[in-house]
Scaffold this active site. Structure first.
Site, PDB file in Angstrom:
ATOM      1  N   SER A 135      63.740  20.054  12.807  1.00 22.00           N
ATOM      2  CA  SER A 135      63.136  21.026  11.899  1.00 22.00           C
ATOM      3  C   SER A 135      62.145  21.875  12.698  1.00 22.00           C
ATOM      4  O   SER A 135      61.510  21.393  13.631  1.00 22.00           O
ATOM      5  CB  SER A 135      62.409  20.286  10.781  1.00 22.00           C
ATOM      6  OG  SER A 135      61.405  21.111  10.214  1.00 22.00           O
TER       7      SER A 135
ATOM      8  N   ASN B  46      67.856  15.822  11.358  1.00 22.06           N
ATOM      9  CA  ASN B  46      68.709  16.104  10.198  1.00 22.06           C
ATOM     10  C   ASN B  46      70.206  15.950  10.475  1.00 22.06           C
ATOM     11  O   ASN B  46      70.666  16.250  11.568  1.00 22.06           O
ATOM     12  CB  ASN B  46      68.440  17.538   9.710  1.00 22.06           C
ATOM     13  CG  ASN B  46      67.009  17.723   9.246  1.00 22.06           C
ATOM     14  OD1 ASN B  46      66.396  16.780   8.730  1.00 22.06           O
ATOM     15  ND2 ASN B  46      66.472  18.911   9.441  1.00 22.06           N
TER      16      ASN B  46
ATOM     17  N   SER C  42      96.938  45.807   9.906  1.00 25.03           N
ATOM     18  CA  SER C  42      96.681  44.363   9.987  1.00 25.03           C
ATOM     19  C   SER C  42      96.399  43.922  11.423  1.00 25.03           C
ATOM     20  O   SER C  42      96.222  42.732  11.687  1.00 25.03           O
ATOM     21  CB  SER C  42      97.880  43.594   9.427  1.00 25.03           C
ATOM     22  OG  SER C  42      99.077  44.019  10.029  1.00 25.03           O
TER      23      SER C  42
ATOM     24  N   GLN D  88     100.528  40.484   2.986  1.00 23.57           N
ATOM     25  CA  GLN D  88      99.721  40.607   4.205  1.00 23.57           C
ATOM     26  C   GLN D  88      98.407  39.826   4.057  1.00 23.57           C
ATOM     27  O   GLN D  88      97.787  39.434   5.040  1.00 23.57           O
ATOM     28  CB  GLN D  88      99.443  42.092   4.472  1.00 23.57           C
ATOM     29  CG  GLN D  88      98.638  42.381   5.711  1.00 23.57           C
ATOM     30  CD  GLN D  88      98.705  43.848   6.099  1.00 23.57           C
ATOM     31  OE1 GLN D  88      99.744  44.332   6.530  1.00 23.57           O
ATOM     32  NE2 GLN D  88      97.628  44.567   5.905  1.00 23.57           N
TER      33      GLN D  88
ATOM     34  N   LYS E 285      61.421  15.250  11.806  1.00 24.37           N
ATOM     35  CA  LYS E 285      62.763  15.339  11.219  1.00 24.37           C
ATOM     36  C   LYS E 285      63.897  15.260  12.231  1.00 24.37           C
ATOM     37  O   LYS E 285      63.824  15.804  13.313  1.00 24.37           O
ATOM     38  CB  LYS E 285      62.911  16.661  10.441  1.00 24.37           C
ATOM     39  CG  LYS E 285      62.056  16.757   9.205  1.00 24.37           C
ATOM     40  CD  LYS E 285      62.471  15.769   8.115  1.00 24.37           C
ATOM     41  CE  LYS E 285      63.673  16.230   7.350  1.00 24.37           C
ATOM     42  NZ  LYS E 285      63.426  17.307   6.435  1.00 24.37           N
TER      43      LYS E 285
ATOM     44  N   LYS F 184      97.162  36.090   5.638  1.00 26.65           N
ATOM     45  CA  LYS F 184      96.743  35.734   7.001  1.00 26.65           C
ATOM     46  C   LYS F 184      95.266  35.402   7.189  1.00 26.65           C
ATOM     47  O   LYS F 184      94.937  34.284   7.602  1.00 26.65           O
ATOM     48  CB  LYS F 184      97.136  36.854   7.960  1.00 26.65           C
ATOM     49  CG  LYS F 184      98.629  36.975   8.080  1.00 26.65           C
ATOM     50  CD  LYS F 184      99.064  38.119   8.932  1.00 26.65           C
ATOM     51  CE  LYS F 184     100.537  38.386   8.679  1.00 26.65           C
ATOM     52  NZ  LYS F 184     100.811  38.809   7.277  1.00 26.65           N
TER      53      LYS F 184
ATOM     54  N   GLU G 201      76.452  17.813   6.909  1.00 26.14           N
ATOM     55  CA  GLU G 201      76.213  18.747   5.793  1.00 26.14           C
ATOM     56  C   GLU G 201      77.092  19.987   5.910  1.00 26.14           C
ATOM     57  O   GLU G 201      77.617  20.491   4.912  1.00 26.14           O
ATOM     58  CB  GLU G 201      74.729  19.147   5.756  1.00 26.14           C
ATOM     59  CG  GLU G 201      73.828  18.000   5.293  1.00 26.14           C
ATOM     60  CD  GLU G 201      72.340  18.295   5.505  1.00 26.14           C
ATOM     61  OE1 GLU G 201      71.984  19.448   5.805  1.00 26.14           O
ATOM     62  OE2 GLU G 201      71.542  17.355   5.370  1.00 26.14           O
TER      63      GLU G 201
ATOM     64  N   THR H 268      79.803   0.670  -6.521  1.00 22.55           N
ATOM     65  CA  THR H 268      80.442   1.489  -7.555  1.00 22.55           C
ATOM     66  C   THR H 268      79.282   2.173  -8.269  1.00 22.55           C
ATOM     67  O   THR H 268      78.196   1.583  -8.378  1.00 22.55           O
ATOM     68  CB  THR H 268      81.262   0.649  -8.568  1.00 22.55           C
ATOM     69  OG1 THR H 268      80.370  -0.240  -9.234  1.00 22.55           O
ATOM     70  CG2 THR H 268      82.360  -0.150  -7.901  1.00 22.55           C
ATOM     71  N   HIS H 269      79.462   3.387  -8.694  1.00 26.89           N
ATOM     72  CA  HIS H 269      78.377   4.181  -9.307  1.00 26.89           C
ATOM     73  C   HIS H 269      77.167   4.292  -8.379  1.00 26.89           C
ATOM     74  O   HIS H 269      76.041   4.444  -8.838  1.00 26.89           O
ATOM     75  CB  HIS H 269      77.918   3.575 -10.641  1.00 26.89           C
ATOM     76  CG  HIS H 269      79.045   3.188 -11.551  1.00 26.89           C
ATOM     77  ND1 HIS H 269      79.576   4.045 -12.483  1.00 26.89           N
ATOM     78  CD2 HIS H 269      79.759   2.042 -11.648  1.00 26.89           C
ATOM     79  CE1 HIS H 269      80.563   3.428 -13.126  1.00 26.89           C
ATOM     80  NE2 HIS H 269      80.696   2.220 -12.640  1.00 26.89           N
TER      81      HIS H 269
ATOM     82  N   TYR I 204     109.861  41.282  -0.355  1.00 29.73           N
ATOM     83  CA  TYR I 204     108.579  41.499   0.324  1.00 29.73           C
ATOM     84  C   TYR I 204     107.740  42.544  -0.393  1.00 29.73           C
ATOM     85  O   TYR I 204     108.239  43.569  -0.845  1.00 29.73           O
ATOM     86  CB  TYR I 204     108.811  41.942   1.782  1.00 29.73           C
ATOM     87  CG  TYR I 204     107.499  42.224   2.488  1.00 29.73           C
ATOM     88  CD1 TYR I 204     106.761  41.190   3.071  1.00 29.73           C
ATOM     89  CD2 TYR I 204     106.972  43.514   2.544  1.00 29.73           C
ATOM     90  CE1 TYR I 204     105.546  41.431   3.683  1.00 29.73           C
ATOM     91  CE2 TYR I 204     105.745  43.766   3.162  1.00 29.73           C
ATOM     92  CZ  TYR I 204     105.042  42.719   3.728  1.00 29.73           C
ATOM     93  OH  TYR I 204     103.839  42.965   4.330  1.00 29.73           O
TER      94      TYR I 204
ATOM     95  N   ASN J  83     109.711  42.663   8.025  1.00 31.02           N
ATOM     96  CA  ASN J  83     109.583  41.646   6.974  1.00 31.02           C
ATOM     97  C   ASN J  83     110.053  40.266   7.436  1.00 31.02           C
ATOM     98  O   ASN J  83     109.367  39.267   7.205  1.00 31.02           O
ATOM     99  CB  ASN J  83     110.365  42.065   5.725  1.00 31.02           C
ATOM    100  CG  ASN J  83     109.802  43.328   5.107  1.00 31.02           C
ATOM    101  OD1 ASN J  83     108.766  43.829   5.540  1.00 31.02           O
ATOM    102  ND2 ASN J  83     110.490  43.870   4.108  1.00 31.02           N
TER     103      ASN J  83
END
Ligand code: ARG
Length: 462
Positions: free
Chosen positions: A277, A285, A23, A322, A283, A325, A290, A155-156, A317, A110
């Site tokens: 772009s 963006n 690890s 492990q 553009k 992580k 996003e 709304t909507h 344990y 442990n």
């Protein structure tokens, strides 16, 4: 392969097995927490007479040296070691000789890894709290500046009733306020020290576990050694809190993307937070928004992963753990990054107040208020709803809004309307009359902003 075990083995570990098991590639992230934990453990062992003062001082100095060298980059953590615990112990023995071999007295990896992970998560919760608070502060600043910036509430995704920008952003403030308090709760609940639990059944050494806990800033030592080494609830709780936080950031991002679109133009994202772009020169963006929206999936994934890993693990344990992580580290780094970037984008976002107000003026956001006007003049609400529905249809056919109709036109549909209808349905009235707790009225929102400010200042002092 430098391993802490091997005495009972007659063969070398297969290289693939070694790699699969190791690890060090990821638990090196908490080398500092591992060393801090060892130092507290050694101080406790000396206090209890299990180590001599001289041994303790030697070990503490050796550990300080390792910490310094790793930090400064003169000591590299390499895959020659199985995990960070082996790395630190082997280096200690190399530096100070026999005394180093006593570090692991009354301890198992442990309870050691349970401690390291807790220390790491606790430190990260503190950082996350700072970032959420900063975001809350930025939201609240913009709220304070826009108590009377009218915009349509939706709304909507259809225009519904007018609100203010302060009120709209205030909804996000509430979400991040809950996120903040969730982090606080988790930190409080998890703040118990597992060290001294041994492999699973404690130890026969006369450890003072409360002393270790106190040295490491924990409220107390954990209450059951088997639970201590196999509890990852706090990881799940944090991932869940971060998943919720990301969901909030994602919704906010989505909104900014819509507002920033050519059709809406409610906001303009600062050049420093936009991208272009490669083919379309015009553009600009909203990539950051996003990406924040997109990265939400990674954090959800980490939560699902750990829940699934934990569901089949008998006490105590097991090596499955492990797996707590890598994805957790990634989720923490992702969430922290998103919080910081989002805050920066929001702080530099330009709100186009005139466009938002114009949008609120159209789309019949004052239709409910026109119905309420009739109700205030004795018309039952259901009838009022029908009358205003007819007004809206009349306007739609002519491409005008309620404010543009003449009083004669109003009265032709209902004689109840008088000259004061115009004032009753003005944008200003629609917003300012909404003064119940939680409503957008500027007077109410001003108090909210003040209260938020007081909360943020208090928290910053902690
Ligand atoms: N690398 C291990 C983990 O992350 C440390 C604990 C190892 N304990 C053991 N008995 N092999 O969980």
């Amino acid at each position: 392969m430098a391993q802490l075990w091997g005495g009972r083995f007659t063969k070398e570990t297969d290289q693939l097995v070694y790699n699969f098991n190791a690890s060090i590639g990821f638990d090196q992230k908490f080398y500092e927490q591992d060393i801090r934990g060892s130092q507290a453990h050694v101080k406790m062992l000396a206090k209890q007479g299990i180590l001599t003062e001289q041994e303790k001082d030697q070990i503490l100095e050796g550990l300080d040296g390792i910490l310094k060298d790793v930090k400064e980059g003169t000591l590299a953590i390499t895959s020659e070691y199985e995990d960070i615990h082996s790395f630190v112990e082997a280096n200690l023995i190399e530096r100070i000789g026999d005394a180093g071999k006593k570090l692991h007295t009354g301890r198992s990896r442990n309870d050691q890894v349970a401690l390291d992970m807790k220390l790491y998560v606790r430190d990260e919760i503190d950082e996350l709290q700072g970032l959420v608070l900063k975001l809350m502060e930025t939201i609240n600043r913009i709220m304070g500046e826009n108590l009377e910036t009218y915009m349509p509430g939706f709304t909507h995704l259809q225009k519904a009733q007018p609100v203010t920008l302060a009120h709209h952003l205030g909804a996000y403030y509430e979400m991040f306020f809950r996120d903040y308090s969730r982090l606080k709760d988790i930190r409080e609940r998890m703040n118990t020290c597992p060290l001294g639990s041994g492999a699973l059944a404690g130890t026969t050494y006369p450890l003072d576990r409360e002393y270790t806990a106190q040295l490491l800033g924990f409220r107390e030592a954990t209450r059951n050694s088997m639970d201590s080494v196999s509890d990852r609830d706090y990881v799940i709780e944090l991932l869940s809190a971060m998943a919720t936080m990301m969901m909030h950031l994602s919704r906010f991002s989505e909104e900014i993307i819509i507002w920033n679109s050519n059709e809406y133009q409610f906001v303009e994202i600062d050049d420093s937070y936009s991208t272009g772009s490669s083919i379309m020169p015009q553009k600009k963006n909203p990539d950051i928004a996003e990406l924040v929206r997109g990265k939400t999936g990674r954090v959800y994934g980490a939560l699902m992963s750990i829940l699934t890993t934990m569901k089949g693990i008998p006490l105590a344990y097991n090596k499955d753990m492990q797996e707590d992580k890598e994805l957790t580290f990634d989720a923490i780094d992702t969430t922290k990054g998103c919080l910081a970037l989002f805050e920066g984008m929001l702080a530099t976002l330009q709100f186009k107040n005139d466009v938002m107000e114009k949008s609120a003026r159209h789309g019949f956001t004052n239709a409910t208020d026109a119905a309420d006007y009739l109700v205030n003049h004795g018309v039952p609400f259901r009838d009022a709803h029908g009358i205003v529905g007819r007004l809206v249809l009349y306007c739609l056919e002519r491409g005008i809004s309620l404010d543009d109709m003449t009083l004669q036109e109003y009265q032709a549909i209902s004689p109840v309307f008088e000259e004061d209808i115009y004032d009753a349905i003005s944008l200003k009235t629609c917003v300012e009359k909404r003064v119940t707790k939680g409503a957008p009225g500027p007077a109410v929102m001003k108090e909210v902003v003040e209260e938020n400010k007081r909360f943020i200042e208090e928290e910053k002092k902690k």
